[in-house]
Enzyme design. Structure first.
Site, PDB file in Angstrom:
ATOM      1  N   HIS A 168       0.837  -1.211   0.000  1.00  0.00           N
ATOM      2  CA  HIS A 168       0.000   0.000   0.000  1.00  0.00           C
ATOM      3  C   HIS A 168       0.870   1.259   0.000  1.00  0.00           C
ATOM      4  O   HIS A 168       0.675   2.162  -0.829  1.00  0.00           O
ATOM      5  CB  HIS A 168      -0.909  -0.022   1.230  1.00  0.00           C
ATOM      6  N   GLU A 169       1.815   1.316   0.916  1.00  0.00           N
ATOM      7  CA  GLU A 169       2.655   2.511   1.004  1.00  0.00           C
ATOM      8  C   GLU A 169       3.585   2.633  -0.200  1.00  0.00           C
ATOM      9  O   GLU A 169       3.937   3.748  -0.607  1.00  0.00           O
ATOM     10  CB  GLU A 169       3.458   2.505   2.311  1.00  0.00           C
ATOM     11  N   HIS A 186       1.824   4.654  -2.803  1.00  0.00           N
ATOM     12  CA  HIS A 186       1.986   6.084  -2.567  1.00  0.00           C
ATOM     13  C   HIS A 186       3.372   6.554  -3.003  1.00  0.00           C
ATOM     14  O   HIS A 186       3.518   7.577  -3.682  1.00  0.00           O
ATOM     15  CB  HIS A 186       1.812   6.395  -1.076  1.00  0.00           C
ATOM     16  N   GLU A 234      -4.469   7.882  -3.061  1.00  0.00           N
ATOM     17  CA  GLU A 234      -5.011   6.630  -2.538  1.00  0.00           C
ATOM     18  C   GLU A 234      -5.360   5.662  -3.658  1.00  0.00           C
ATOM     19  O   GLU A 234      -5.289   4.437  -3.476  1.00  0.00           O
ATOM     20  CB  GLU A 234      -6.237   6.927  -1.668  1.00  0.00           C
TER      21      GLU A 234
END
Length: 492
Positions: free
Chosen positions: A257-258, A261, A287
């Protein structure tokens, strides 16, 4: 120098200082000594005072007026659009208020972490009340007579309005609830992980996954934090994750997830570095990158087949017979309290709960002292079982403690954008699954880099998604994806 060149030189210094301020936050959540919290609050407040003074510098207005005639291309006009917007917003917020918010947020972050560890909301409630009061004051200054919540939301998703989000979220909620109820009737039949998973082995696998998904470790680093996050832009983009010996998926999918980003920030056109265009255009678009990396790619049947082999190599036998069963484990639905650990179906229900509560906090319809009870009542109504402790409820997220009101709805908006992008990606790369099954993310990440990430802040958020997909964003592709995927995993 032209007025435009002078303005951009001034802005470059402001952007550099802003990056330094962000680094203070990264340090606080990763390696800062616990006893340094009070001093860090003063440092953060001082930095915000300097930044605020620069953002309201009277020369900016003069430069903007003169630079209008000098902005001859889309890039220059976009730079001016961002600077004009940021200057106008900064002019509405008194400098002492901006500094007070920064100081209080830095203090509250540590107090939140202690309250969370002790499961003690009552002690934290007065701290939260002070943050809310400051954010209401800021929102009122920004709104200039308009809607306070919309003014705060605009910080994270420029141009978005709560009324528009209400319509989208109202369309999502009933179909997500229906899909959840269908799935939970069979959820107990899935296999589960067994054994303990050493944190050092989790971190080794996390670093491999980060590189596999395209994260450039030469311009970043991976550390641990209580709440995973990504920080920075350009040549210094850092991410964090967390480990649990009983649940390696927490580390694996927080990392992916990170990375989504971070890859966004690393892929932005380098000529935009340290300018308003050199960062993600909105939190919703940001996101969308983290969620498509984590879910549509990272939890796909094709990619989890490859990940199953990597897991067995890292941890040995962990109680799952084969790749097909592993796909079911990765995408298992079940009872749970934590937003960041929620499955794709229930995740947005967690977000919608927070969205409604924070609007009530900002409007004054809900007081901070009553938040725990309101949260617990709403959770029981939405999910069907009670919250046992604050760390599973209103203390689980860091956002409100640091004043991020208006941030939560961008998580669901990001999921909506991700659904639209995934639909377009599948058309553009019809053999995507063949690549994913070999652990090759390049076709997907290169498409996202080319169609979304490289633009940074050049376009408005909705315009960027519309250009990338060929259609205005709606919730329909996300719902179709979820109903197909989980309808197959949990047939009626």
């Amino acid at each position: 120098m032209t007025s435009f060149a002078e303005l951009m030189a001034f802005q470059r210094e402001t952007e550099a200082l802003s990056q330094v301020a962000g680094r203070l936050g990264w340090d606080q959540e990763t390696v800062m000594p616990r006893g340094a919290a009070a001093q860090r609050a003063e440092e953060s407040g001082a930095m915000q005072s300097v930044l605020h003074a620069r953002r309201i510098d009277p020369r900016i207005g003069e430069w903007l007026e003169a630079a209008e005639a000098e902005a001859v291309d889309d890039t220059a006009r976009a730079q001016l659009r961002h600077i004009r917007r940021d200057h106008a917003r900064a002019m509405r917020v008194p400098g002492d208020l901006a500094a007070a918010i920064a100081r209080q947020a830095a203090l509250a972050q540590g107090q939140w972490a202690e309250a969370r560890a002790a499961d003690d909301f009552a002690t934290f409630a007065p701290v939260l009340a002070e943050i809310i009061a400051l954010k209401r004051e800021e929102g009122a200054a920004l709104a200039a007579g308009g809607d306070i919540y919309d003014a705060l939301l605009d910080d994270y998703e420029p141009g978005a309005k709560a009324t528009d989000l209400d319509a989208m979220f109202s369309a999502l909620r009933p179909r997500l609830v229906a899909l959840r109820e269908q799935a939970l009737q069979q959820a107990g039949r899935r296999a589960a992980l067994e054994g303990r998973f050493a944190p050092n082995k989790q971190m080794k696998l996390a670093r491999k996954l980060a590189k596999t998904f395209g994260y450039d470790m030469a311009r970043g680093r991976l550390d641990k934090a209580v709440h995973p996050f990504s920080s920075g832009s350009g040549s210094d983009v850092r991410i964090t994750t967390r480990t649990s010996e009983s649940d390696p998926f927490n580390c694996i999918y927080s990392t992916i997830h990170e990375v989504g980003h971070a890859c966004y920030e690393q892929a932005i056109d380098p000529t935009y570095a340290l300018t308003p265009l050199g960062r993600g255009v909105s939190m919703g678009v940001h996101e969308s990158q983290s969620r498509i990396y984590e879910n549509q790619l990272g939890r796909s049947r094709a990619l989890t087949g490859w990940l199953y082999t990597e897991m067995r190599y890292a941890f040995g036998d962990f109680g799952v017979a084969d790749a097909d069963a592993f796909y079911g484990v990765v995408n298992a639905l079940g009872r749970g309290f934590i937003r960041t650990e929620a499955d794709e179906v229930q995740y947005n229900l967690h977000v919608l709960l927070r969205y409604d509560l924070e609007r009530a906090l900002i409007s004054g319809d809900l007081q901070a002292r009553d938040l725990e009870a309101a949260w617990n009542d709403r959770f029981a109504a939405d999910f069907g079982y009670p919250v046992a402790r604050p760390s599973d409820g209103c203390l689980q997220d860091v956002h409100w403690s640091v004043g991020l009101f208006g941030y939560f709805p961008t998580y669901t908006l990001g999921n909506v954008y991700a659904g639209c992008l995934h639909e377009a990606l599948r058309v553009a790369v019809p053999d995507l699954d063949a690549h994913l099954s070999q652990g090759r993310l390049d076709p997907a990440t290169e498409w996202l880099r080319e169609n979304v990430q490289r633009y940074g802040g050049l376009m408005q958020p909705r315009d960027l998604i519309t250009q990338a997909t060929g259609a205005a964003p709606t919730e329909a592709p996300l719902l179709a994806y979820l109903e197909q995927k989980f309808g197959e995993l949990y047939p009626a």
